[in-house]
Write a protein that holds these residues in place. Structure first.
Motif, short mmCIF file in Angstrom:
data_model
loop_
_atom_site.label_atom_id
_atom_site.label_comp_id
_atom_site.label_asym_id
_atom_site.label_seq_id
_atom_site.Cartn_x
_atom_site.Cartn_y
_atom_site.Cartn_z
N ILE A 80 0.76 -1.25 0.10
CA ILE A 80 -0.11 0.00 -0.08
C ILE A 80 0.84 1.25 -0.12
O ILE A 80 0.66 2.18 -0.67
N LEU A 81 1.88 1.13 0.97
CA LEU A 81 2.71 2.60 0.90
C LEU A 81 3.67 2.65 -0.50
O LEU A 81 3.98 3.70 -0.75
N GLN A 82 3.86 1.55 -1.15
CA GLN A 82 4.50 1.89 -2.40
C GLN A 82 3.56 1.83 -3.63
O GLN A 82 4.04 1.70 -4.77
N ALA A 83 2.34 1.91 -3.42
CA ALA A 83 1.31 1.87 -4.37
C ALA A 83 1.51 3.32 -5.32
O ALA A 83 1.61 4.23 -4.48
N PRO A 84 1.16 3.61 -6.47
CA PRO A 84 1.10 4.86 -7.06
C PRO A 84 -0.35 5.58 -6.47
O PRO A 84 -1.30 5.06 -5.98
N MET A 85 -0.31 6.74 -6.57
CA MET A 85 -1.31 7.80 -6.45
C MET A 85 -2.71 7.64 -7.03
O MET A 85 -3.85 7.55 -6.39
N THR A 110 13.07 10.95 -14.41
CA THR A 110 12.97 9.11 -14.65
C THR A 110 14.06 8.49 -14.01
O THR A 110 14.15 7.27 -13.89
N GLU A 111 15.32 9.11 -14.49
CA GLU A 111 16.71 8.59 -13.92
C GLU A 111 17.08 9.13 -12.39
O GLU A 111 18.25 8.57 -12.10
N VAL A 112 16.42 9.51 -11.60
CA VAL A 112 16.44 10.03 -10.36
C VAL A 112 15.40 9.02 -9.34
O VAL A 112 14.11 8.85 -9.64
N GLY A 113 15.86 8.27 -8.41
CA GLY A 113 15.17 7.86 -7.41
C GLY A 113 14.25 8.83 -6.84
O GLY A 113 14.28 9.85 -6.75
N LEU A 114 13.06 8.05 -6.34
CA LEU A 114 11.92 8.99 -6.06
C LEU A 114 12.19 9.62 -4.48
O LEU A 114 11.80 10.66 -4.37
N ASN A 115 13.08 8.71 -3.71
CA ASN A 115 13.56 9.40 -2.53
C ASN A 115 14.40 10.70 -2.49
O ASN A 115 13.89 11.83 -1.91
N MET A 152 1.91 17.10 -10.11
CA MET A 152 2.21 15.71 -10.07
C MET A 152 3.06 14.90 -10.75
O MET A 152 3.92 14.18 -10.52
N SER A 153 3.17 15.61 -12.03
CA SER A 153 4.13 15.01 -13.08
C SER A 153 5.80 15.48 -12.55
O SER A 153 6.74 14.83 -12.65
N LEU A 154 5.66 16.53 -12.14
CA LEU A 154 7.02 17.17 -11.39
C LEU A 154 7.56 16.24 -10.60
O LEU A 154 8.63 15.79 -10.58
N PHE A 155 6.63 15.77 -9.55
CA PHE A 155 7.21 14.87 -8.30
C PHE A 155 6.92 13.67 -8.77
O PHE A 155 7.22 12.62 -7.91
N ARG A 156 6.36 13.26 -9.89
CA ARG A 156 6.41 11.84 -10.57
C ARG A 156 5.29 11.09 -9.50
O ARG A 156 5.50 9.83 -9.18
N LEU A 159 0.00 -5.22 -5.54
CA LEU A 159 -0.34 -4.06 -6.36
C LEU A 159 0.55 -3.44 -7.13
O LEU A 159 2.19 -3.81 -6.90
N GLU A 160 0.34 -2.90 -8.24
CA GLU A 160 1.29 -2.00 -8.82
C GLU A 160 2.07 -1.18 -8.12
O GLU A 160 1.70 -0.43 -7.27
N LYS A 161 3.49 -1.12 -8.27
CA LYS A 161 4.33 -0.41 -7.41
C LYS A 161 4.93 0.98 -8.15
O LYS A 161 5.03 0.84 -9.36
N GLU A 162 5.20 1.85 -7.18
CA GLU A 162 5.96 3.11 -7.96
C GLU A 162 7.21 2.48 -8.37
O GLU A 162 7.83 1.56 -7.85
N PRO A 163 7.91 3.67 -9.20
CA PRO A 163 9.47 3.09 -9.51
C PRO A 163 10.33 3.33 -8.31
O PRO A 163 10.02 3.58 -7.25
N PRO A 164 11.33 2.74 -8.51
CA PRO A 164 12.49 2.66 -7.45
C PRO A 164 12.47 3.78 -6.47
O PRO A 164 12.72 4.82 -7.29
N LEU A 165 12.97 3.69 -5.20
CA LEU A 165 13.02 4.88 -4.33
C LEU A 165 14.46 5.42 -4.57
O LEU A 165 14.78 6.44 -4.37
#
Length: 593
Positions: free
Chosen positions: A86-91, A387-392, A367-371, A300-306
Motif C-alpha cells: 500500500i505504501l509503495q502503490a501509485p497515487m 525518471t533517472e532519479v530515485g523517488l526518495n 504531480m508530473s514534476l514529483f512523479r 499491487l502495482e508499485k511506484e518506480p524504485p526509491l
C-alpha cells in the motif's frame, strides 16, 4: 476313664471344624474353576498409563503452540507485506479505491486472520481425525457398514461443494458491502463539524442506515446459507447412525454385544462431531476469502524504485532550473490526457504563478514534476532527467506547501523536523520567523507538545504556518505552493506571502493560485487551459494584451489592476528589478530570455 478333658474336647472340635471348612473350600474352588477367569491389571501398569497421559498432554500443548505461532506469524507477514504494498502503490490506486475499502482490509480481514481463522483451522484438523477414527471403528466391527456409507459420503461431498460455491460468493458480497460502512464512518468523522453547522446529521444517519442495511442483508444471507447446510448435515448423520444400527442388528449373531455397543456409541458421537467438523471446514474456506483479499493487496502495482544509482549530488538541485519537453500525463490508460504536450523552461530563481480554470491541469503539472503520476515526455531539473532519479532523492529535494496543511500525530518537534536534522536553536528560529514562537513558548511542553490527529489542537492558520516553518527548515531550491493561502484569513495570507518573498527569494517558486493577488509579484504567469499552456509571460504584459485569457480571468478587478500598477510604478521609480529579473536597457527582462 472314658471322660475327655476340656482341652481334648476343644481340640476335637477344632479338627472337625477344619475338616468341614476344607470340604466347603474345595467345593467352592471347584465352582470358581468352572467360570472364565477375568484378568485384573496389576498396579505396575499405572506409571505407564500416567506417563502416556502426561506425554499426550505435553504433545497437545506443543502442537497448539506451534500451530498458533505459525498462524500468527503468517498473518503478521501478510499484514506487513500488504502495508508495504500500500505504501509503495501509485497515487492512482488511492484515487480509484476509497479509504473504507483499504480500512476494511486492515481491520476486519486482518482480524479474521488473527483470531477466527487459526481457531477454525485448528478445530477442523483435530475433529477430522476423530471422524476418521469413528468411521474406522464402525468399519472394523461391521465391514458391511461401508456399503451404504459410500453413497452417504458422496451425498455429503456434493452438498458441501454446492454450499461452498454459494457461501464463498455470499461471503465476498458481505465483505464488499462492509467497505461502504467504513467509508461512511470515516467521512462522517472527518466532516463532523461541517455536518453540525449545515444540520445534515439526519441525512448522514439515513445514509449510514442504508449502508448498514445493505451489509446486514449480505450477512443474514450468509447465516441462512450456513443454517441450510447444517440441516442437511443432520440428515446425513441420522442416515449414517441408522445404517450402523441396522448393520448391528443384522450382524448380531457374529459380533459380540460389547463391540456392537462400541460401534453404536461411536456413530452417535459422530452425529455431533461430524456436523461440527464439516461446519468448521466450510468456515475455514469462507474465512480464506479474507486471506484472498489480503493477498490481492500484496500484489499491487508499485511506484518506480526509491533509489537509483548513480545518485545525484547531495546539493542537487543547486540552481532550480526546470525544463519540460512534450510532457503528456493521464490518470488512466483509457482516460483523456490532463496534460497535452506541455513544453516550458523555468529559469533558476523565477517566481511562476500557475492559474487556470478547474480541470485545466494545474495540479497535474505538479504531480508530473514529483512523479506522483508517471507521464510521457521529459522532465529535467538542473540537467537531471527525473525518471533517472530515485523517488526518495527527487521528492526529498523539493518542498510543497499544500492547501490543506499536513500534520501528523506526534510532537511539534517531529512535525517540524521529521528526520531530526536540526537543532533546537534552528527550530525556535523558524517558529519566530512564522510568528509562532510566543504561541509555542506558552505551551507547557514547548516543542514536545503533542499534536492530535491532523493537528486539530491548532487553528487552521497556525497549521499552515507550521507547514511554512517546516519548509523554511528544509531549505529547498524548488518550492511549490498549492493554493497555500486559500483557507487562511487575510492577515495570515499577507504574512505567508511576505515570508515566501523573504525566505525563498533565491529559490524557484511555483505558485498555484485562485486568488490572483497572490501572484502579482511573480516574474511570469502560466495560464493553463485544457491541459496545455495557452499563455506564459509577465503579468503586466498579459494584462495589457487584448483578448488575453489571463486578462479575462482578472475581469474588472480594479483592486488587482491598481495593485499591479503600483508595483510597476514603484519598480520604475527605484529601477529595481523583480526577483529573477535583470535590467536590460532600463527595461525588466526575465532571466534566461
Amino acid at each position: 476313664m472314658f471322660t475327655l478333658s476340656r482341652a481334648e474336647t476343644q481340640l476335637s472340635n477344632s479338627v472337625t471344624l477344619y475338616n468341614t471348612t476344607s470340604n466347603i473350600s474345595g467345593t467352592h474352588n471347584t465352582t470358581i474353576n468352572n467360570i472364565p477367569a477375568v484378568s485384573v491389571p496389576s498396579t505396575s501398569f499405572l506409571p505407564i498409563y500416567a506417563g502416556l497421559v502426561g506425554a499426550l498432554g505435553m504433545l497437545s500443548a506443543v502442537r497448539a503452540l506451534l500451530f498458533f505461532n505459525v498462524a500468527v506469524t503468517s498473518a503478521e507477514r501478510m499484514h506487513n507485506s500488504m502495508l508495504m504494498s500500500i505504501l509503495q502503490a501509485p497515487m492512482v490506486f488511492f484515487d480509484s479505491n476509497p479509504v473504507g475499502r483499504i480500512l476494511n482490509r486492515f481491520s476486519k480481514d486482518i482480524g479474521i486472520m488473527d483470531e477466527l481463522l487459526p481457531q477454525a483451522f485448528f478445530d477442523y484438523l483435530q475433529l477430522i481425525l476423530i471422524v476418521v477414527s469413528a468411521l474406522l471403528v464402525s468399519a472394523v466391527v461391521n465391514p458391511w457398514v461401508l456399503i451404504p456409507t459410500v453413497p452417504i459420503t458422496a451425498a455429503f461431498f456434493l452438498t458441501r461443494h454446492y454450499y461452498l460455491q454459494t457461501s464463498r460468493d455470499v461471503k465476498r458480497l458481505e465483505a464488499t458491502a462492509r467497505s461502504p460502512v467504513f467509508s461512511h464512518v470515516s467521512t462522517t468523522l472527518c466532516g463532523l463539524s461541517t455536518l453540525r453547522v449545515m444540520k445534515r446529521q439526519d441525512s448522514f444517519l439515513e445514509q449510514f442506515h442504508h449502508c448498514l442495511d445493505h451489509h446486514s442483508s449480505g450477512w443474514f444471507l450468509f447465516i441462512s446459507c450456513a443454517r441450510w447446510f447444517q440441516i442437511r448435515l443432520d440428515w446425513l448423520c441420522a442416515a449414517f447412525v441408522a445404517t450402523v444400527a441396522f448393520g448391528a442388528v443384522l450382524a448380531s449373531g457374529s459380533v459380540s454385544g460389547g463391540l456392537v455397543g462400541l460401534s453404536l456409541t461411536q456413530a452417535i458421537m459422530l452425529m455431533g462431531v461430524f456436523q461440527w467438523v464439516v461446519k468448521q471446514s466450510a468456515e475455514v474456506e469462507n474465512q480464506m476469502t479474507s486471506v484472498e483479499r489480503v493477498v490481492s493487496y500484496t500484489h499491487l502495482e508499485k511506484e518506480p524504485p526509491l533509489i537509483l544509482h548513480p545518485r545525484p549530488p547531495s546539493n542537487w538541485p543547486s540552481q532550480g532550473r526546470i525544463q519540460l519537453d512534450n510532457v503528456t500525463m493521464r490518470y488512466g490508460s483509457k482516460l483523456t490526457p490532463t496534460l497535452n504536450n506541455v513544453s516550458v523552461i523555468i529559469s533558476p530563481g523565477e517566481k511562476i504563478g500557475i492559474v487556470g480554470r478547474t480541470g485545466a491541469g494545474k495540479t497535474s503539472l505538479i504531480m508530473s514534476l514529483f512523479r506522483l503520476v508517471e507521464s510521457d515526455g521529459t522532465v529535467m531539473i538542473d540537467g537531471y532527467v527525473t525518471t533517472e532519479v530515485g523517488l526518495n532523492d527527487l521528492r526529498s529535494r523539493m518542498t510543497v506547501i499544500p492547501q490543506d496543511p499536513v500534520l501528523f500525530r506526534g510532537s511539534l518537534r517531529q512535525n517540524l523536523d521529521p528526520f531530526s536534522k536540526h537543532s533546537d536553536t534552528e527550530l525556535w528560529a523558524a517558529l519566530e520567523e512564522v510568528q509562532l514562537k510566543q504561541v509555542v513558548e506558552k505551551l507547557p511542553e514547548g516543542l514536545e507538545t503533542g499534536l492530535i490527529e491532523f493537528g486539530a489542537n491548532f487553528s487552521l492558520g497556525q497549521r499552515q504556518l507550521l507547514c511554512l516553518g517546516r519548509a523554511i527548515l528544509k531549505k529547498s531550491r524548488i518550492v511549490v505552493l498549492d493554493e497555500a493561502t486559500a483557507n487562511v484569513d487575510p492577515q495570515t495570507d499577507g504574512l505567508i506571502l511576505r515570508m515566501i518573498e523573504k525566505r525563498f527569494a533565491d529559490c524557484t517558486v511555483l505558485t498555484i493560485a485562485h486568488r490572483l493577488h497572490s501572484i502579482i509579484d511573480c516574474n511570469k504567469v502560466m495560464v493553463l487551459q485544457d491541459g496545455g499552456i495557452v499563455e506564459f509571460d509577465e503579468p503586466s504584459v498579459l494584462l495589457c494584451r487584448e483578448g488575453s485569457v489571463f486578462r479575462n480571468m482578472v475581469g474588472d478587478s480594479a483592486q488587482f489592476i491598481l495593485r499591479m500598477r503600483q508595483v510597476l510604478q514603484e519598480r520604475r521609480r527605484s529601477k529595481t528589478p523583480g526577483p529573477g529579473h535583470k535590467l536590460r536597457n532600463n527595461t525588466m527582462t526575465p532571466v534566461g530570455d
